[in-house]
Scaffold this active site. Sequence first.
Site, PDB file in Angstrom:
ATOM      1  N   ARG A 144     -40.726  22.018   8.348  1.00  0.00           N
ATOM      2  CA  ARG A 144     -39.690  22.134   7.319  1.00  0.00           C
ATOM      3  C   ARG A 144     -38.785  23.091   7.453  1.00  0.00           C
ATOM      4  NH1 ARG A 144     -43.050  20.734   1.833  1.00  0.00           N
ATOM      5  NH2 ARG A 144     -41.447  18.750   1.907  1.00  0.00           N
ATOM      6  N   LYS A 186     -56.522  21.413 -13.995  1.00  0.00           N
ATOM      7  CA  LYS A 186     -56.955  21.003 -12.640  1.00  0.00           C
ATOM      8  C   LYS A 186     -58.516  21.101 -12.951  1.00  0.00           C
ATOM      9  CE  LYS A 186     -56.119  21.637  -7.853  1.00  0.00           C
ATOM     10  NZ  LYS A 186     -55.515  22.367  -6.766  1.00  0.00           N
ATOM     11  N   GLU A 231     -40.900  26.571   2.391  1.00  0.00           N
ATOM     12  CA  GLU A 231     -41.035  26.837   3.898  1.00  0.00           C
ATOM     13  C   GLU A 231     -39.757  27.546   4.411  1.00  0.00           C
ATOM     14  OE1 GLU A 231     -44.398  23.980   2.813  1.00  0.00           O
ATOM     15  OE2 GLU A 231     -42.164  24.067   2.744  1.00  0.00           O
TER      16      GLU A 231
END
Length: 643
Positions: free
Chosen positions: A397, A283, A369
């Site tokens: 969610r 990243k 979640e």
Amino acid sequence: MDETRYPLLAKIDCPADLRSLRPDQLRSVADELRGFLLDSIASCGGHFGGGLGAVEITTALHYVFNTPHDRIVWDVGHQCYPHKILTGRKDRITTIRTQGGLAPFPKRCESEHDHFGTGHSSTSIGAALGMAIASAKQNTGRHVIAVIGDGGITGGMAYEALNHLGASDANLLVILNDNEMSISPNIGAMTNYLTRILSGQMSATISKSSEKLLQPIPFANEFVERITEHVKGVVTPPGTLFEELGVSYYGPANGHDINSLTKILQNLKRLKGPRLLHICTVKGKGYAKAESDPVGYHAVPTFEPEVGVVKSGAQPKVTYTKVFSDWLCDIAKQDDRVMAITPAMREGSGLVQFSKEFPDRYFDVAIAEQHSVTLAAGMACENAKPVVAIYSTFLQRAYDQLIHDVAVQNLPVMFAIDRAGVVGGDGQTHAGSFDLTYLRCVPNMVVMTPGDENETRRMLYTAYLQECPAAVRYPRGSGPGIPVEPEMKAVEVGKAKVIRQGKRIAILAFGSPVYDALEVGEQLDATVVNMRFVKPIDQALIIDIAKAHDCIVTVEDNAVMGGAGSAVNEVLAVSRIPVCIKNLGLPDHYLDHATREEQLSDAGLDTVCILKSIQQFVEEIQEKKEKKPAAKQVRKRKPKTAS
């Protein structure tokens, strides 16, 4: 675009232009793309680290596959900026996340190359599988590729889709872009599993075997498939999990070696069925500051590339997230039952300090979640005090878990709901537009909407004291600047507060619009009420207000339909008090990405718009009164008498 700096990229207006280049030019394209991305995002801000790490795989995919006929589905979308640049949007990339500019994530209506809209995690495999099944039925000959990474593989939806994929014969290629990061560092058993693959003694051998296996083989497709199945036995161990699910595993491969990636993709393109290519990337690749600080450079403001992101020397305003962070640490010092849970949003939800001070009471469950809410329910069953720190849009969610696992059992789980209302540049997928609507209809819930920073702290403490599910929702960014008192003080549950006494007009404000409503109230000599609670709502005060005023206006940064204003309407409908009422809130359509201030203006929720709406409402009431005809006197007929 400076053609002298980016001679190859300047000629690429669509993937077909890219595919016209020679393979030996791809390395230069990737280098130019990374440099252009750095320069562009430094000048405008936006998601950054994920895109830098995805330059090579993006270039290779568009080079090997016939996009847009072939479908590429990106997970989350943090890494989609290179994709946008290569698909005809490079001249607009600096408009990203701004009003009228490019969307922050893939968006179907923006480009024929954006095959699926994203913003939430772990959806790519399921969506791509649906495309692959439908395309096969239509005999399109289309290739479908799902690119999942940035933590997306830690989400439960990814495994639901993999479970289905492995039991199907769908022609789908999944690319696992493994950079060991989502926004925070990835956690959990899956992350540990992938780490073992990369750090084990077999890693070098596996990588070489995979590369050798997937080199171009000048034989018939049937033989390629047979030899692949034979050699695959050598490389199966690291992919055992995926193989057991019925998905052929290849890798791990170097995600920054574009020549190798291109060859691998060309061979995988000839294979059929469910396949997964595991690539390893960094990243922030190519920009040293982002590589060394992938969390800090996940998303960035404008900055000078030579200097990097510099924190402002000015004293920043206290954000609502900071208020929550401080309160949570303070209450945890007083009560060792307090547990904090986040679904992979440690930084965004304000849990960094808590995780350092109370590591044994901090739980990052990854992008899960649903699990975060049920985990909290289990904790509450055993006399713990769980606090779920979550964005409004992500709590959507876990709605079934909130109802079934928490509210039905009336468990004292506390929800600290950040990013309520409009959120600015992240746009439609991240707006917290619906939480008041979907929370207030759930039995046993207490729902609070603080109007400022100090009230937020008091309501957090109030929620902590409840023996039932309780939610405190607050917006992104800073508030009006009200000093925060260090003491733990609760507010009376279900009681609103009149903050200005006026005449004729009453403005009932919920949450962050309170101070805008107060400013409007001053100009109109209106009564202003900080409603504070959506559930239980202060019915007695609403009725008193209705009796004493000609009209009521409700204001909230939530969808009008079914929101807090609707709760007021319900009280008045039962009371049958003749008062005119108008509800102001978010409209029945999605607001495009812009600054938070621009979105509030578009929704009619800034001070100027609220004032104008109320003035127009009062004028309409007056016009109706003036146009109402006087009641006609009806002459009574004399009863007929019998002749």
